[in-house]
Design an enzyme around this catalytic site. Structure first.
Site, mmCIF file in Angstrom:
data_model
loop_
_atom_site.group_PDB
_atom_site.id
_atom_site.type_symbol
_atom_site.label_atom_id
_atom_site.label_comp_id
_atom_site.label_asym_id
_atom_site.label_seq_id
_atom_site.Cartn_x
_atom_site.Cartn_y
_atom_site.Cartn_z
ATOM 1 N N GLY A 36 0.845 -1.202 0.000
ATOM 2 C CA GLY A 36 0.000 0.000 0.000
ATOM 3 C C GLY A 36 0.874 1.244 0.000
ATOM 4 O O GLY A 36 0.691 2.164 -0.811
ATOM 5 N N HIS A 37 1.857 1.277 0.906
ATOM 6 C CA HIS A 37 2.788 2.413 0.941
ATOM 7 C C HIS A 37 3.539 2.531 -0.395
ATOM 8 O O HIS A 37 3.715 3.634 -0.922
ATOM 9 C CB HIS A 37 3.831 2.224 2.054
ATOM 10 N N GLY A 149 -3.187 7.656 1.297
ATOM 11 C CA GLY A 149 -4.050 6.552 0.886
ATOM 12 C C GLY A 149 -5.511 6.850 1.178
ATOM 13 O O GLY A 149 -5.832 7.452 2.204
ATOM 14 N N LYS A 151 -7.421 4.597 1.929
ATOM 15 C CA LYS A 151 -7.798 3.667 2.999
ATOM 16 C C LYS A 151 -8.138 4.445 4.263
ATOM 17 O O LYS A 151 -9.067 4.109 4.980
ATOM 18 C CB LYS A 151 -6.664 2.702 3.286
ATOM 19 N N LEU A 186 -4.440 -3.842 3.010
ATOM 20 C CA LEU A 186 -3.126 -3.950 3.641
ATOM 21 C C LEU A 186 -3.006 -2.888 4.722
ATOM 22 O O LEU A 186 -3.439 -1.753 4.543
ATOM 23 C CB LEU A 186 -2.007 -3.740 2.613
ATOM 24 N N SER A 187 -2.414 -3.284 5.839
ATOM 25 C CA SER A 187 -2.214 -2.348 6.946
ATOM 26 C C SER A 187 -1.077 -2.874 7.804
ATOM 27 O O SER A 187 -0.938 -4.096 7.977
ATOM 28 C CB SER A 187 -3.494 -2.262 7.786
HETATM 29 P P1 AMP Z 1 0.420 4.500 7.767
HETATM 30 O O1 AMP Z 1 1.850 4.082 7.705
HETATM 31 O O2 AMP Z 1 -0.522 3.400 8.120
HETATM 32 O O3 AMP Z 1 0.212 5.755 8.570
HETATM 33 O O4 AMP Z 1 0.023 4.888 6.276
HETATM 34 C C1 AMP Z 1 0.774 5.801 5.541
HETATM 35 C C2 AMP Z 1 0.028 6.139 4.284
HETATM 36 O O5 AMP Z 1 -0.202 4.937 3.548
HETATM 37 C C3 AMP Z 1 -1.344 6.757 4.567
HETATM 38 O O6 AMP Z 1 -1.576 7.788 3.625
HETATM 39 C C4 AMP Z 1 -2.278 5.592 4.362
HETATM 40 O O7 AMP Z 1 -3.577 5.976 3.985
HETATM 41 C C5 AMP Z 1 -1.582 4.837 3.244
HETATM 42 N N1 AMP Z 1 -1.984 3.429 3.235
HETATM 43 C C6 AMP Z 1 -2.046 2.589 4.292
HETATM 44 N N2 AMP Z 1 -2.510 1.387 3.909
HETATM 45 C C7 AMP Z 1 -2.766 1.472 2.579
HETATM 46 C C8 AMP Z 1 -3.273 0.564 1.596
HETATM 47 N N3 AMP Z 1 -3.623 -0.687 1.911
HETATM 48 N N4 AMP Z 1 -3.392 0.993 0.327
HETATM 49 C C9 AMP Z 1 -3.038 2.269 -0.016
HETATM 50 N N5 AMP Z 1 -2.558 3.174 0.867
HETATM 51 C C10 AMP Z 1 -2.416 2.781 2.146
#
Ligand code: AMP
Length: 280
Positions: A36-37, A149, A151, A186-187
């Site tokens: 995702g990232h 994202g 998401k 994805l997370s």
């Molecule tokens: P995070 O590391 O969870 O804070 O996410 C960092 C960035 O990645 C944020 O803009 C999220 O929305 C994006 N993001 C997280 N998971 C996904 C995913 N499965 N698909 C696309 N973008 C994502």
């Protein structure tokens, strides 16, 4: 791919790029890099000359007693994964670098209409932490573009509001959610799911798809669709927070077109969020 931990290093590099008239895109993350990232970075590379990825687990966006301490931190693996797209800079500041005077926020930027509903209602203070860290990153990097994202849809709207109302000269790009084959978004938090929870987790997206399909087929009794979905998810083993059909522009009452269905639910100790946009 340079790795920086100091604000001064980023600023110096940014100034050089400015002199070379290079455009810059920022991709903020909390690390534990997944596809995702990477999809955000891929998009950023199509839109700007230089890419900065930040990795920072931001303490102020976690409520006290929440999963801040157990949030996965996997810097070596992250650097390996990032090699696939080779962003120009990976900025990994310490907590002291980003909050040199501590985390008591003396200045708060809030978007009340968005901050206190859905994720904001269940995670009080969360979006103030988000607007704080994103404002800091924007001021450090001064990107032309920043990529987020969909998401985290509510977060995306909060950031768009932040940028519009405070005149940040930054274009905000939202990128579609990347999913596992079963549908689970994805997370970084998915690492805490065991195998059986992972199977159950797919039901969250399936349920969103079902509601979206029902709306496309003409159903308009949103409250009933929401209630049935929550009941179904509870039966599957989720501890649900919300499932709501809303207007995709501002999360207000649903209009006739451009809807978003937002969901949050826990499986064991893992909080999952997801959403699906419905255009009619
Ligand atoms: P995070 O590391 O969870 O804070 O996410 C960092 C960035 O990645 C944020 O803009 C999220 O929305 C994006 N993001 C997280 N998971 C996904 C995913 N499965 N698909 C696309 N973008 C994502």
């Amino acid at each position: 791919m340079k790795q920086f931990s100091k604000i001064t290093e980023v600023r110096e590099q940014r100034l050089n790029w400015c002199l070379q008239q290079k455009s810059v895109a920022l991709v903020p993350t909390m690390g534990s890099i997944h596809d995702g990232h990477l999809s955000l970075i891929e998009r950023a590379q199509k839109m700007a000359d230089k890419i900065i990825v930040s990795i920072f687990v931001n303490p102020t966006q976690f409520e006290s007693g929440s999963d801040y301490k157990i949030y996965p931190r996997t810097i070596e693996q992250d650097m390996q994964r990032l090699k696939r797209f080779e962003p120009d800079i990976v900025f990994i500041p310490s907590v002291d670098e980003m909050y040199p005077t501590g985390f008591k926020l003396d200045i708060e930027i809030t978007a009340p209409a968005l901050d206190n509903i859905f994720c904001g209602a269940y995670r009080p203070g969360h979006f103030v932490g988000v607007t704080t860290i994103i404002s800091k990153l924007f001021n450090i990097v001064q990107p032309n573009i920043a990529v987020f994202g969909k998401k985290d849809y509510q977060q995306l709207l909060v950031i768009k509001k932040l940028v519009a109302d405070l005149f940040f000269p930054i274009e905000i790009i939202g990128v579609d959610t990347i999913r596992e084959s079963g549908g689970l978004a994805l997370s970084s938090r998915n690492i805490h799911l065991n195998k059986s929870q992972r199977n159950i987790a797919n039901n969250l997206y399936r349920t969103l798809l079902n509601i979206s399909e029902a709306i496309r087929m003409g159903r308009r009794n949103y409250r009933k669709l929401e209630a049935d979905a929550l009941e179904y998810l509870q039966k599957k083993g989720f501890n649900t927070e919300y499932m709501s059909v809303r207007n995709a522009q501002d999360l207000g009452e649903p209009a006739d077109s451009d809807l978003i269905i937002l969901a949050a639910a826990w499986l064991g100790k893992t909080r999952l969020i997801d959403n699906i946009q419905v255009r009619r």
